[in-house]
Enzyme design. Structure first.
Site, PDB file in Angstrom:
ATOM      1  CG  PHE A  54      -1.605   1.235   1.584  1.00  0.00           C
ATOM      2  CD1 PHE A  54      -2.206   2.042   0.633  1.00  0.00           C
ATOM      3  CD2 PHE A  54      -1.634   1.645   2.914  1.00  0.00           C
ATOM      4  CE1 PHE A  54      -2.823   3.244   0.993  1.00  0.00           C
ATOM      5  CE2 PHE A  54      -2.248   2.831   3.288  1.00  0.00           C
ATOM      6  CZ  PHE A  54      -2.839   3.629   2.321  1.00  0.00           C
ATOM      7  N   GLY A 111       2.212  -7.879  -0.254  1.00  0.00           N
ATOM      8  CA  GLY A 111       2.165  -6.924  -1.358  1.00  0.00           C
ATOM      9  C   GLY A 111       1.422  -7.491  -2.554  1.00  0.00           C
ATOM     10  N   GLY A 162      23.246  -2.666   6.153  1.00  0.00           N
ATOM     11  CA  GLY A 162      24.511  -3.142   5.608  1.00  0.00           C
ATOM     12  C   GLY A 162      24.699  -2.708   4.165  1.00  0.00           C
ATOM     13  CE1 TYR A 178       4.132  -3.585  11.709  1.00  0.00           C
ATOM     14  CE2 TYR A 178       2.884  -2.301  13.309  1.00  0.00           C
ATOM     15  CZ  TYR A 178       3.493  -2.412  12.071  1.00  0.00           C
ATOM     16  OH  TYR A 178       3.473  -1.339  11.196  1.00  0.00           O
TER      17      TYR A 178
END
Length: 323
Positions: free
Chosen positions: A12, A37, A103, A146
């Site tokens: 989104f 997604g 990284g 989360y």
């Protein structure tokens, strides 16, 4: 042409960011494992010479050839349904995923902006929430995967900033809505609109007194852009401080959709935050940003998007691909 990597680019928010940086003249590289997604969000970009898509899991080693000026880390499941169904992946993208992005940024000498969240404040005991508030989070509750992934992500990003001198930016995103949201992702706005379009009862969890503050996606994208271009490395809240109770919001959706649904009440999920409202003083002072789209206007656009969706998508279940 500057080059930018957007992880979660088919999601989104990620897809709207792809659009914005294409519009700004960037070469955009979107990366997504498509666990939540959807390629339909970015299919209009595939024909462009300055757009690339990598189907890849950022929790694994990332390689992007060529120079990279910026990295936006927006890969993450982002709704309660997602956390419960794919908790391990949620934790991995906020730990291994950010480690890989940082990284890569060190090697490429890129500036990194990470998508954090108002969920780092948990079920807040301070209202509205300022960036200085440390939060009230249950690390072993169902939402903890989360909340703690995002809190760890912030800590890792700040460590790279202070120890390696990496240019980093941290945005704490409050409830955001608009076209390309997944209708079945479990968040209150698409849930209410989906129920209205399917002719189902509107479901409120708890007594409806809990509050949310909804920011339209275009406003959020503008805030992200301004933060990325700023020199400010500490977290910044981006959201719309216009607060509304869930019960009142349900009435707004019923009025907007012109439906005649019954409102039904169910038990509040564990650790569900009772209040959510951003203090955006820093965003105003540092970025000169504040939301422009009021809720009535944004909801109308979002409702039209869902209303014009193919009917079969109204009944799609949330699909999470295993990795």
């Amino acid at each position: 042409m500057k080059r930018i990597l957007i992880t979660g680019g088919a999601g989104f928010l990620g897809s709207h960011l792809c659009d914005r940086f294409i519009k700004e003249g960037y070469h955009v590289i979107a990366m997504d494992n498509l666990i939540t997604g959807d390629l339909r969000n970015i299919e209009h970009l595939f024909k462009l010479p300055n757009f690339e898509f990598y189907h890849h899991d950022v929790s694994k080693f990332i390689h992007v050839p060529g120079e990279l000026d910026y990295i936006l880390h927006f890969a993450s499941p982002a709704s309660p349904i997602d956390y419960l169904k794919i908790p391990i992946q949620t934790l991995k993208v906020g730990s291994l995923g950010i480690h890989n992005c940082l990284g890569l940024a060190r090697v490429k000498k890129s500036r990194v902006l990470i998508a954090s969240t108002s969920e780092v404040y948990g079920d807040p005991q301070v209202h509205p929430q300022t960036e200085e508030y440390w939060g009230h989070v249950n690390p072993v509750g169902p939402r903890g995967v989360y909340d703690e992934a995002k809190r760890f992500q912030e800590a890792m990003t700040m460590a790279y900033h202070t120890y390696h001198g990496l240019e980093t930016r941290i945005i704490r995103i409050f409830n955001t809505y608009g076209p390309r949201m997944r209708l079945n992702d479990g968040r209150v706005l698409p849930a209410f609109i989906g129920q209205a379009l399917r002719g189902e009862d509107i479901t409120i969890f708890g007594d409806g007194s809990q509050t949310r503050a909804f920011c339209y996606v275009d406003d959020l994208v503008e805030g992200i852009y301004r933060l990325l271009m700023s020199d400010y490395a500490q977290p910044v809240n981006i959201g719309n401080p216009s607060e509304i109770s869930i019960a009142d919001f349900a009435e707004e959706i019923i009025k907007l959709t012109g439906t005649d649904q019954k409102v039904v009440y169910k038990d509040l999920p564990v650790d569900d935050p009772k209040q959510r409202q951003p203090d955006i003083t820093k965003a105003k002072e540092i970025l000169g940003w504040e939301p422009k789209v009021d809720r009535a206007e944004g909801l109308k656009i979002t409702y039209e998007y869902f209303r014009n969706m193919p009917k079969e998508r109204l009944f799609e279940e949330a699909i999470h691909r295993e990795f």
